[in-house]
Motif scaffolding. Structure first.
Motif, PDB file in Angstrom:
ATOM      1  N   THR A  60      38.044  38.851  47.678  1.00 50.63           N
ATOM      2  CA  THR A  60      38.571  37.576  47.200  1.00 50.63           C
ATOM      3  C   THR A  60      40.083  37.710  47.114  1.00 50.63           C
ATOM      4  O   THR A  60      40.613  38.813  46.931  1.00 50.63           O
ATOM      5  CB  THR A  60      37.980  37.192  45.844  1.00 50.63           C
ATOM      6  OG1 THR A  60      38.176  38.287  44.915  1.00 50.63           O
ATOM      7  CG2 THR A  60      36.487  36.915  45.962  1.00 50.63           C
ATOM      8  N   GLU A  62      43.873  35.864  45.711  1.00 47.90           N
ATOM      9  CA  GLU A  62      44.692  34.868  45.021  1.00 47.90           C
ATOM     10  C   GLU A  62      46.150  35.135  45.382  1.00 47.90           C
ATOM     11  O   GLU A  62      46.598  36.284  45.352  1.00 47.90           O
ATOM     12  CB  GLU A  62      44.528  34.914  43.508  1.00 47.90           C
ATOM     13  CG  GLU A  62      45.402  33.867  42.818  1.00 47.90           C
ATOM     14  CD  GLU A  62      45.247  33.818  41.306  1.00 47.90           C
ATOM     15  OE1 GLU A  62      46.038  33.099  40.663  1.00 47.90           O
ATOM     16  OE2 GLU A  62      44.346  34.493  40.769  1.00 47.90           O
ATOM     17  N   ARG A  76      43.190  36.092  34.652  1.00 50.11           N
ATOM     18  CA  ARG A  76      42.295  34.999  35.063  1.00 50.11           C
ATOM     19  C   ARG A  76      41.064  35.543  35.780  1.00 50.11           C
ATOM     20  O   ARG A  76      39.939  35.084  35.540  1.00 50.11           O
ATOM     21  CB  ARG A  76      43.035  34.020  35.982  1.00 50.11           C
ATOM     22  CG  ARG A  76      44.021  33.112  35.280  1.00 50.11           C
ATOM     23  CD  ARG A  76      44.473  31.982  36.185  1.00 50.11           C
ATOM     24  NE  ARG A  76      45.204  32.457  37.366  1.00 50.11           N
ATOM     25  CZ  ARG A  76      46.513  32.676  37.380  1.00 50.11           C
ATOM     26  NH1 ARG A  76      47.235  32.485  36.290  1.00 50.11           N
ATOM     27  NH2 ARG A  76      47.102  33.083  38.494  1.00 50.11           N
ATOM     28  N   TYR A  77      41.279  36.501  36.647  1.00 50.59           N
ATOM     29  CA  TYR A  77      40.146  37.063  37.391  1.00 50.59           C
ATOM     30  C   TYR A  77      39.187  37.800  36.457  1.00 50.59           C
ATOM     31  O   TYR A  77      37.959  37.647  36.566  1.00 50.59           O
ATOM     32  CB  TYR A  77      40.658  38.011  38.475  1.00 50.59           C
ATOM     33  CG  TYR A  77      39.549  38.646  39.270  1.00 50.59           C
ATOM     34  CD1 TYR A  77      38.878  37.933  40.253  1.00 50.59           C
ATOM     35  CD2 TYR A  77      39.155  39.959  39.026  1.00 50.59           C
ATOM     36  CE1 TYR A  77      37.848  38.507  40.987  1.00 50.59           C
ATOM     37  CE2 TYR A  77      38.129  40.546  39.750  1.00 50.59           C
ATOM     38  CZ  TYR A  77      37.480  39.810  40.724  1.00 50.59           C
ATOM     39  OH  TYR A  77      36.452  40.381  41.440  1.00 50.59           O
ATOM     40  N   GLN A  81      35.202  36.705  35.854  1.00 43.06           N
ATOM     41  CA  GLN A  81      34.119  37.630  36.211  1.00 43.06           C
ATOM     42  C   GLN A  81      33.476  38.291  34.985  1.00 43.06           C
ATOM     43  O   GLN A  81      32.591  39.142  35.145  1.00 43.06           O
ATOM     44  CB  GLN A  81      34.657  38.714  37.143  1.00 43.06           C
ATOM     45  CG  GLN A  81      35.226  38.205  38.452  1.00 43.06           C
ATOM     46  CD  GLN A  81      34.185  37.548  39.325  1.00 43.06           C
ATOM     47  OE1 GLN A  81      33.034  38.003  39.384  1.00 43.06           O
ATOM     48  NE2 GLN A  81      34.568  36.476  40.013  1.00 43.06           N
ATOM     49  N   THR A 149      35.021  47.469  40.177  1.00 43.21           N
ATOM     50  CA  THR A 149      35.911  46.398  40.623  1.00 43.21           C
ATOM     51  C   THR A 149      37.286  46.977  40.922  1.00 43.21           C
ATOM     52  O   THR A 149      37.872  47.646  40.077  1.00 43.21           O
ATOM     53  CB  THR A 149      36.039  45.296  39.560  1.00 43.21           C
ATOM     54  OG1 THR A 149      34.747  44.732  39.317  1.00 43.21           O
ATOM     55  CG2 THR A 149      36.988  44.206  40.018  1.00 43.21           C
ATOM     56  N   ILE A 151      41.081  45.835  41.931  1.00 39.22           N
ATOM     57  CA  ILE A 151      42.075  44.777  42.087  1.00 39.22           C
ATOM     58  C   ILE A 151      43.307  45.401  42.718  1.00 39.22           C
ATOM     59  O   ILE A 151      43.876  46.346  42.174  1.00 39.22           O
ATOM     60  CB  ILE A 151      42.434  44.135  40.731  1.00 39.22           C
ATOM     61  CG1 ILE A 151      41.172  43.542  40.079  1.00 39.22           C
ATOM     62  CG2 ILE A 151      43.503  43.059  40.908  1.00 39.22           C
ATOM     63  CD1 ILE A 151      41.412  42.993  38.681  1.00 39.22           C
ATOM     64  N   ARG A 206      33.239  45.001  44.163  1.00 35.88           N
ATOM     65  CA  ARG A 206      34.131  43.840  44.233  1.00 35.88           C
ATOM     66  C   ARG A 206      35.536  44.327  44.557  1.00 35.88           C
ATOM     67  O   ARG A 206      36.003  45.308  43.974  1.00 35.88           O
ATOM     68  CB  ARG A 206      34.159  43.072  42.897  1.00 35.88           C
ATOM     69  CG  ARG A 206      32.931  42.247  42.601  1.00 35.88           C
ATOM     70  CD  ARG A 206      33.060  41.551  41.239  1.00 35.88           C
ATOM     71  NE  ARG A 206      33.060  42.543  40.175  1.00 35.88           N
ATOM     72  CZ  ARG A 206      31.962  42.973  39.546  1.00 35.88           C
ATOM     73  NH1 ARG A 206      30.783  42.478  39.881  1.00 35.88           N
ATOM     74  NH2 ARG A 206      32.043  43.880  38.592  1.00 35.88           N
ATOM     75  N   HIS A 208      39.329  42.485  44.793  1.00 39.39           N
ATOM     76  CA  HIS A 208      40.107  41.264  44.597  1.00 39.39           C
ATOM     77  C   HIS A 208      41.558  41.567  44.916  1.00 39.39           C
ATOM     78  O   HIS A 208      42.130  42.535  44.411  1.00 39.39           O
ATOM     79  CB  HIS A 208      39.978  40.771  43.152  1.00 39.39           C
ATOM     80  CG  HIS A 208      40.709  39.492  42.889  1.00 39.39           C
ATOM     81  ND1 HIS A 208      40.411  38.319  43.540  1.00 39.39           N
ATOM     82  CD2 HIS A 208      41.737  39.206  42.042  1.00 39.39           C
ATOM     83  CE1 HIS A 208      41.210  37.352  43.103  1.00 39.39           C
ATOM     84  NE2 HIS A 208      42.026  37.864  42.212  1.00 39.39           N
TER      85      HIS A 208
END
Length: 216
Positions: A60, A62, A76-77, A81, A149, A151, A206, A208
């Protein structure tokens, strides 16, 4: 000299093990003289290509205008989630104002219990939607590999067209190859069981991406 010594001596001479310094010079000369093979012509905007390829690999994305907007985007993420507010991060991103946005970050190598890892990346490849991460004291590889996850912060100015361009940038800026280079193309996946794709089989489930330097 025994027959064994003579044979081993000829083997060493044949593979060039008698002179490490010269072998290194020869290897560098070979690399310098190499020309690139055929590469695809990438039409259109590199950032758009990178984003589309990354999303096709189940990442994903942003986009934010600058690095100052990163902590809010990460917050925000995490909220969307239901991942809580605690993250482990590489030291090279720890200076951002995480606390102001409710993100409790610890700069260190990751452990098994860590749920979210936040890293920068050396560059990204538009052709394949891939991140290039380098191991170093301020960017331990475990932060992108152990948490469920990942990021990643991606500077728009560091998106290059091809893998060859990524290695050329590495040689130009760092000179020497680091101990480890990790390429991340979306979440970890496997299709070993009945050819059914499963995410998170042996790494993050995940990924991001925060694309910095564009708001579109």
């Amino acid at each position: 000299m025994t027959a064994r010594d003579e044979i081993l001596g000829r083997v060493r001479k044949g593979v060039g093990k008698g002179d490490f310094a010269q072998r290194k010079i020869d290897a560098q000369a070979w690399l310098t003289a190499r020309t690139r093979g055929p590469q695809p012509a990438l039409a259109g905007d590199l950032l758009e290509r990178f984003r589309n390829k990354a999303e096709s690999l189940s990442s994903t994305v942003e986009a934010v205008a600058d690095r100052g907007a990163v902590p809010a985007a990460v917050a925000r993420y995490l909220a969307a989630q239901n991942l809580g507010t605690e993250v482990v991060m590489t030291p090279d991103v720890a200076a951002l104002n995480w606390i102001a946005h409710g993100v409790r970050g610890t700069a260190r190598a990751a452990a098994d219990a860590d749920r979210v890892g936040v890293t920068a990346c050396f560059c990204a490849v538009a052709e394949t939607g891939t991140l290039m991460l380098l191991s170093a004291p301020d960017s331990p590889a475990t932060v992108s590999l152990l948490p469920e996850t990942h990021i990643a912060l991606v500077d728009a100015s560091r998106v290059v067209a091809t893998m060859e361009d990524a290695f050329a940038l590495l040689r130009a800026e760092r000179g020497e190859i680091p101990r480890a280079i990790n390429f991340v193309s979306g979440p970890s996946r496997t299709g070993d069981i009945e050819q059914t794709i499963v995410l998170g089989a042996h790494g993050p489930c995940r990924v991001h991406l925060i694309l910095i330097g564009t708001s579109s």
